[in-house]
Design an enzyme around this catalytic site. Structure first.
Site, PDB file in Angstrom:
ATOM      1  N   ARG A  58     -10.335 -72.265 -87.895  1.00  0.00           N
ATOM      2  CA  ARG A  58      -9.391 -72.079 -86.787  1.00  0.00           C
ATOM      3  C   ARG A  58      -8.427 -73.123 -86.592  1.00  0.00           C
ATOM      4  NH1 ARG A  58     -14.272 -70.443 -82.654  1.00  0.00           N
ATOM      5  NH2 ARG A  58     -14.526 -68.272 -83.364  1.00  0.00           N
ATOM      6  N   SER A 102     -11.182 -61.589 -80.868  1.00  0.00           N
ATOM      7  CA  SER A 102     -12.332 -62.166 -81.698  1.00  0.00           C
ATOM      8  C   SER A 102     -11.752 -62.680 -83.112  1.00  0.00           C
ATOM      9  CB  SER A 102     -13.348 -61.282 -81.812  1.00  0.00           C
ATOM     10  OG  SER A 102     -14.211 -61.827 -82.789  1.00  0.00           O
ATOM     11  N   ALA A 141     -27.261 -72.595 -73.397  1.00  0.00           N
ATOM     12  CA  ALA A 141     -28.008 -73.849 -73.401  1.00  0.00           C
ATOM     13  C   ALA A 141     -28.921 -74.025 -72.246  1.00  0.00           C
ATOM     14  CB  ALA A 141     -26.973 -75.153 -73.518  1.00  0.00           C
ATOM     15  N   GLU A 145     -22.348 -76.992 -75.171  1.00  0.00           N
ATOM     16  CA  GLU A 145     -20.713 -77.391 -75.367  1.00  0.00           C
ATOM     17  C   GLU A 145     -20.438 -78.838 -74.530  1.00  0.00           C
ATOM     18  OE1 GLU A 145     -17.839 -74.635 -74.578  1.00  0.00           O
ATOM     19  OE2 GLU A 145     -16.309 -75.728 -74.902  1.00  0.00           O
ATOM     20  N   HIS A 165      -7.875 -71.823 -80.640  1.00  0.00           N
ATOM     21  CA  HIS A 165      -8.327 -70.775 -81.452  1.00  0.00           C
ATOM     22  C   HIS A 165      -7.219 -69.909 -81.803  1.00  0.00           C
ATOM     23  CE1 HIS A 165      -9.996 -66.844 -82.316  1.00  0.00           C
ATOM     24  NE2 HIS A 165     -11.369 -67.417 -82.035  1.00  0.00           N
ATOM     25  N   GLY A 185     -26.259 -75.613 -64.771  1.00  0.00           N
ATOM     26  CA  GLY A 185     -25.616 -74.640 -65.932  1.00  0.00           C
ATOM     27  C   GLY A 185     -26.537 -73.600 -66.448  1.00  0.00           C
TER      28      GLY A 185
END
Lengths: 286, 253, 669
Positions: free
Chosen positions: C337, C284, C44, C455, C266, C40
């Site tokens: 959220r 956003s 990160a 994540e 969200h 990945g």
């Protein structure tokens, strides 16, 4: 690294195109200024004087060599670029709609440039080569009436005159005809007996030009082709002028609109002025 | 969205088994496409139909489908990312097409972007250009100076951001008649050239990135400006000019 | 299994510093002898690979996209938090720490979160040094804005493309290491299994997605940074390729999977348009700074709007229900959220939804008030103290365009409606998964040598993540945590030497993958992978979505188990294994989503409380707010794989101890 990059890299090629292109724009402006003298009535002598200056002045000579080199560089570089650019897309699109994102001239600089190159070559054969190499180049004459008789005289660079009837084309001819003066080295008048230079004539480029566009057989075609070539030049300049500034890195929101506007005006006005001259000679000049 | 309707379309799509195979344009008919669908959802629908007909689905690149990852490509009806400006293919919607339309779909065409399969191309050349100099050589310790230690004029920061907004999709290369990558490279060079952090290595960066760009087989820029028009992120030609300037400076050093 | 979180002793503000000081090191001359795999290349992964490569380890990095720059971190819009207190509004490391714990509804680990807050400032320093063009003020200093769930301005941003700029920053650091030969990059490669030798992670099996070739890669440590699993729901704001396969494969090899039911929905996404919808697009959260959320007060009005008989702009002010401002006056439209999402769902379920689709799910996000306010301010700023209405509107729209232009354009492209003129339609959508692979303080999973970051792990956000915290966590893990903790682990590996890929373990793992692939390709079923994925998504959305209950969860568990059987029997995967085959890729991913979906339902079922993104209808107060049960559920649920039948997974619990923060009810009123 840096030095070789200035010759080989893609961006360096753009610089060369830009610098040579911009120099050629300057050349065009100068050339145009000279040519426009053809539009002034009874100006043949001045035009020929100007032509003499342009072919003999050392500074101008250097400039002209730079011009030749620029043309050569611009053309060779252009061919190289085009060749590489074609290679960069070996498989083309089945459907492409380039007019949606770019102008005609910007996409056809190579074709336009090649046409201009062809024009330059023919143009040089027709005028430049005659000026430089034609052994039988006509020299500037004027016709005056002396006692009711028309007489043709050569004009000399020292502001003197010489009747054409006294001048033979060659030494041999002079020997035969008994002429006092003969022409040596295309423009120099020599005394036949003493074999010394007595003066020099003006190459009559004006006459060559007028004759070329007024030629009963080819004059019309030459005029049309010349005008077409100027059209091609206009399209080439339309993209080329402002493109050169982009290439050398001059693109700021304050300057670029001005450069673009000037480029457009230059691209339209210069070729039109060039094109007016043969049209004037062919159709209007008596 | 209430104005959505269904349309029937014809598709002409480039099919190519793999990098070595010879490809060709194939024709497909697709009915009942909602105009509220995105272009890629239309292709999903086509693939669903092909799978149900026991045929090979069309391979195409896509990922985020919100116009930012830069993975989607496609030359649609003769234009990179299709007829809409400032849009990636994934954000192009079928309402831009009409019932009965024939839509041409082709992969990016460039020597530096060889076709992998169908509509998928290999854009790793962009990565290699980035690897040649698209960075600031700062270690990742976090022990640099405070973020506010060097004020940067807002105008420069904004310009740098606008250059950095490039998503690396390759539309500039695809649309350029010369297959030139200068908008991509110019944007990267500009992003750093505009920031004090990037200025330190500006000379080497531009020389190295341009050298790599040339080695990858991209064509030369002739300033047609097509890239700027088709760039989904509106990256300005100014960035190419800035790169030209930077390169000239670097070459003369 | 006994879970040891390895949280160091000491005061919270000293833990990380003291711990770091005592971690083992690997000398520079030994580092080139050690291989590390990073799977990945998001924030990160890219930052970890770049940092480890820079330290001198041999790093191999993998991503399924055609370039590491495309990882889905790139899509984050709003910003990144950091406790810099540049705005002088009382921010501090402690406050960021506190806000994050509270935002996570007291289900996150104190020590991890405090470390995150501690390094947050360094992230900004690092990114600026790397040439990330953050938004700035006219004085040349960095600008900040505020985000949901906080009362300070600590969010750094780059227009609506902060994730892109940060990822490209990390990508540039990674590119530098690739260019220097310290990281070897494998694009279009997907990890399909973890190889364990003597109980330790020793390598992976990866499929070259272009040639289909299965490759064995060995290493002394493996870092998994493959993002979240929101695509279990089929429709989410995740990228189409985002998947849980790497995380699930290590789960199958012994890594525990933690809090799978903690999913963030969200509140501000563009509503679903129809059955062919492939993904959802986020607007956003920053828009909630300027937009007001409402639905029609009367059901008749909502119906008339859905039928197109009434326009939202025609509705009088008193006929609008600004339900967030009504229910949460203190935070208003800027509640966290999960709260905002649930409130929208509550209104739509009650029949006030305005979207003309099958579910009527949609509410308005209205900018008209902001247009007036900002327009008037702008007029005043220009010295015009008596502006006309038209002038105010014009200036207000200009202000909006400057601030959110790209988002408004995107909205218009997708919906064909002009948000300057008519309110945006929005609805919650799956966005982020707080759950993930269980890791200890070192970010190491229960498999020695297998680290999980970003994540993909579970550690920092508890039951709900605050806006602008995901980017912070990704970079913190990659730049500032893993380089220390991975080195600490590798200090014992300097004598190991090169790990052979010819061992039986590698051969077995490769054969396993090969068999799975062959089975799919020879299955000869009748339905496409997407068919099953969409069905899984519907079960998950309806029964393991924003509101859950015991009965629905039990049904979901059974339905998913049945779907799994049907999937393996009837899925059709065209093409062959030795070519680019997107359908095969999807099949392999969906197989893991189905397993995980079932586990998520099981996790949600066992958690008899409501907290953060996990809302159990049985556990709410009279006003519909969440009822947390700290007595019984103050733990991390960590599931242990027990074989093909997911219902057999064993639940392990890691108790959460709050030493430095007093647990309280989460109140945004």
């Amino acid at each position: 690294m840096a030095k070789s990059a200035l010759l080989k890299s893609s961006i360096a090629k753009k610089y060369w195109m830009a610098f040579t292109g911009l120099f050629l724009c300057l050349f065009l402006a100068g050339h145009l200024a000279g040519n426009l003298q053809l539009l002034v009535p009874n100006n043949a002598l001045n035009f020929n004087k100007y032509a003499l200056f342009m072919t003999t002045n050392p500074a101008v000579k250097i400039l002209s060599y730079v011009t030749y080199l620029s043309i050569l560089f611009h053309a060779v570089d252009g061919f190289l670029l085009t060749y590489q650019n074609i290679k960069a897309r070996p498989v083309g699109y089945a459907k492409s709609n380039p007019s949606a994102n770019s102008s005609f001239s910007s996409r056809n600089m190579a074709v336009l440039g090649t046409l201009i190159l062809v024009f330059i070559v023919t143009h040089m054969v027709n005028f430049w080569a005659k000026m430089h190499f034609d052994q039988n180049i006509p020299l500037q004459t004027i016709t005056v009436e002396v006692m009711g008789q028309k007489q043709e005289l050569y004009l000399m660079t020292n502001d003197g005159y010489m009747a054409t009837s006294q001048v033979a084309k060659t030494k041999e001819e002079a020997a035969k005809s008994g002429a006092q003066v003969y022409i040596k080295n295309r423009t120099e008048f020599y005394n036949t007996q003493a074999d010394v230079k007595v003066g020099e004539g003006y190459k009559d480029l004006y006459k060559i030009t007028v004759a070329f566009f007024k030629d009963p057989k080819y004059g019309l075609i030459a005029t049309i082709l010349y005008v077409v070539a100027m059209g091609v030049l206009a399209f080439h300049l339309l993209h080329g002028f402002q493109s050169a500034f982009q290439s050398i890195g001059l693109n700021s929101s304050t300057w670029i609109p001005k450069i673009k506007l000037f480029g457009k005006l230059f691209a339209i006005i210069v070729p039109i002025l060039f094109a007016i001259i043969p049209v004037y000679i062919h159709f209007i000049l008596k | 969205m209430s104005s959505a309707k269904n349309i029937n379309i014809n598709l002409k799509i480039w099919r190519q088994k793999n990098a070595k195979a010879k490809g060709s344009m194939e024709t497909y008919k697709l009915d009942n496409v909602s105009t509220a669908s995105s272009f890629l959802e239309m292709l999903d629908q086509l693939n669903e139909q092909l799978i149900n007909d026991k045929k090979e689905p069309v391979a195409f690149d896509h990922d985020c489908r919100e116009g930012i990852c830069g993975m989607c490509s496609l030359y649609i009806n003769g234009r990179a990312h299709g007829p809409d400006t400032g849009t990636t293919t994934c954000q192009l919607h079928m309402r831009k097409f009409n019932d009965g339309d024939t839509i041409f779909i082709e992969p990016w065409r460039s020597k530096a972007f060889p076709v992998v399969k169908d509509l998928v191309v290999d854009r790793s050349a962009f990565d290699r250009i980035q690897q040649a100099g698209g960075f600031v050589s700062v270690n990742t310790s976090g022990r640099t100076m405070d973020a506010n230690a060097i004020p940067i004029p807002k105008e420069d920061a904004d310009k740098s951001f606008m250059a950095a907004a490039c998503i690396g999709c390759g539309a500039c290369v695809a649309t350029c008649k010369n297959g030139s990558a200068m908008l991509f490279v110019g944007a990267k060079v500009s992003q750093y050239a505009l920031l004090p952090q990037g200025k330190v290595e500006a000379t080497q960066r531009v020389l190295n990135m341009v050298r790599q760009m040339d080695e990858e087989g991209f064509g030369n820029c002739t300033n047609t400006g097509a890239c700027e028009v088709e760039c989904p992120k509106g990256i300005s030609l100014e960035n190419i000019a800035r790169m030209n300037r930077e390169y000239l400076k670097a070459s003369l050093k | 299994m006994k879970l040891d979180s390895k949280i160091p002793e000491g005061h919270i503000s000293k833990k990380w510093t003291d711990y770091k000081d005592h971690l083992k090191l690997v000398a520079p001359n030994n580092r080139p002898k050690i291989d590390i795999i990073v799977v990945g290349t998001g924030l990160a992964g890219a930052s970890a690979a770049a940092s480890l490569g820079e330290m001198g380890y041999n790093v191999k990095a993998f991503c399924y996209q055609d370039s590491p720059r495309r990882a889905h971190s790139i899509a984050a819009q709003g910003g990144i938090n950091a406790a810099k207190n540049y705005q002088n509004d009382g921010d501090s490391i402690y406050r960021l720490f506190y806000d994050t714990i509270k935002g996570g509804d007291y289900r996150a680990r104190e020590a991890n979160v405090h470390r995150l807050a501690e390094v947050s400032g360094n992230i900004i320093d690092q990114c600026v040094a790397q040439g990330v063009p953050f938004a700035r003020e006219y004085g040349g200093l960095l600008d900040n804005r505020s985000f949901g769930g906080t009362q300070v301005q600590r969010t750094f941003y780059a227009a609506g493309q902060t994730g892109q700029q940060l990822l490209l920053g990390a990508y540039s650091a990674l590119s530098r290491q690739i260019g220097l030969g310290r990281v070897k990059m494998f694009n279009r490669h997907e990890m399909l299994d973890l190889v364990k030798v003597d109980g330790k992670a020793r390598g992976i099996i990866a499929r070259n997605l272009v040639t289909g070739e299965l490759e064995r890669h060995s290493a002394h440590a493996v870092v998994i940074a493959t993002g979240g699993y929101g695509n279990v729901y089929f429709l989410s704001t995740n990228a189409m390729g985002s998947n849980v396969t790497a995380g699930w494969k290590i789960h199958k090899k012994g890594a525990l999977f933690a809090n799978p039911c903690f999913v963030q929905i969200h509140p501000t996404c563009i509503p679903v348009h129809g059955v062919n919808q492939s993904k959802l697009t986020l607007m956003s959260e920053s828009l909630r700074n300027s937009g007001r959320i409402w639905v029609p007060k009367k059901k008749e009005d909502a119906e008339a709007i859905r039928e197109g008989k009434l326009k939202p702009t025609q509705l009088a002010e008193e006929d609008r229900d600004y339900f967030l401002e009504r229910r949460y006056p203190a935070f208003g439209n800027l509640v966290p959220r999960d709260v905002a999402s649930r409130a929208a769902k509550e209104r739509c379920d009650a029949g006030h939804g305005i979207e003309a689709n099958d579910t009527n799910e949609g509410v308005y996000l209205d900018f008209s008030t902001e247009i007036q306010n900002k327009g008037r301010q702008a007029a005043y700023a220009k010295g015009n103290h008596n502006p006309s209405a038209a002038e105010v509107t014009k200036l207000g729209k200009q202000w909006l365009e400057e601030k959110y232009g790209n988002l408004f354009t995107m909205y218009q492209k997708i919906t064909d409606e002009n948000p300057y003129e008519t309110p945006m339609k929005i609805y919650p959508a799956v966005h982020y998964t707080m759950g993930g692979v269980w890791v200890d303080y070192n970010l190491q999973s229960t498999i020695p040598g297998c680290f999980v970051a970003g994540e993909a792990n579970f550690s920092d956000h508890g039951a709900n993540r605050l806006g602008a915290s995901a980017l912070m966590q990704g970079l913190a893990d990659g730049y500032f945590v893993l380089p220390y903790t991975v080195s600490n682990y590798l200090a014992d590996e300097i004598r190991t030497g090169k790990i052979s890929t010819e061992s039986q373990e590698f051969i077995d793992a490769e054969n396993n993958v090969k068999n799975t692939i062959d089975k799919f390709l020879n299955n000869n079923g009748t339905k496409s992978v997407d068919h099953f994925h969409k069905r899984l998504g519907l079960i998950m959305w309806n029964k393991v979505g924003m509101a859950r209950n015991e009965q629905g969860l039990k049904q979901a568990i059974e339905e998913i188990a049945a779907l799994k059987e049907e999937f393996y029997k009837d899925v059709r995967v065209p093409g062959s294994s030795d070519e680019l085959n997107p359908e095969l890729e999807k099949a392999l991913r969906v197989a893991d989503f189905i397993d995980l979906g079932q586990l998520m339902a099981m996790d949600a079922l066992q958690r008899n409380e409501s907290c953060g993104g996990h809302f159990r209808e049985e556990y709410q107060d009279s006003e519909g707010e969440t009822l947390r049960d700290d007595e019984n559920f103050s733990f991390v649920s960590a599931w242990e794989y027990m074989g093909y039948d997911i219902s057999k997974e064993i639940l392990n619990k890691e108790e959460l101890k709050y030493e430095f923060i007093k647990i309280a009810a989460r109140n945004y009123k």
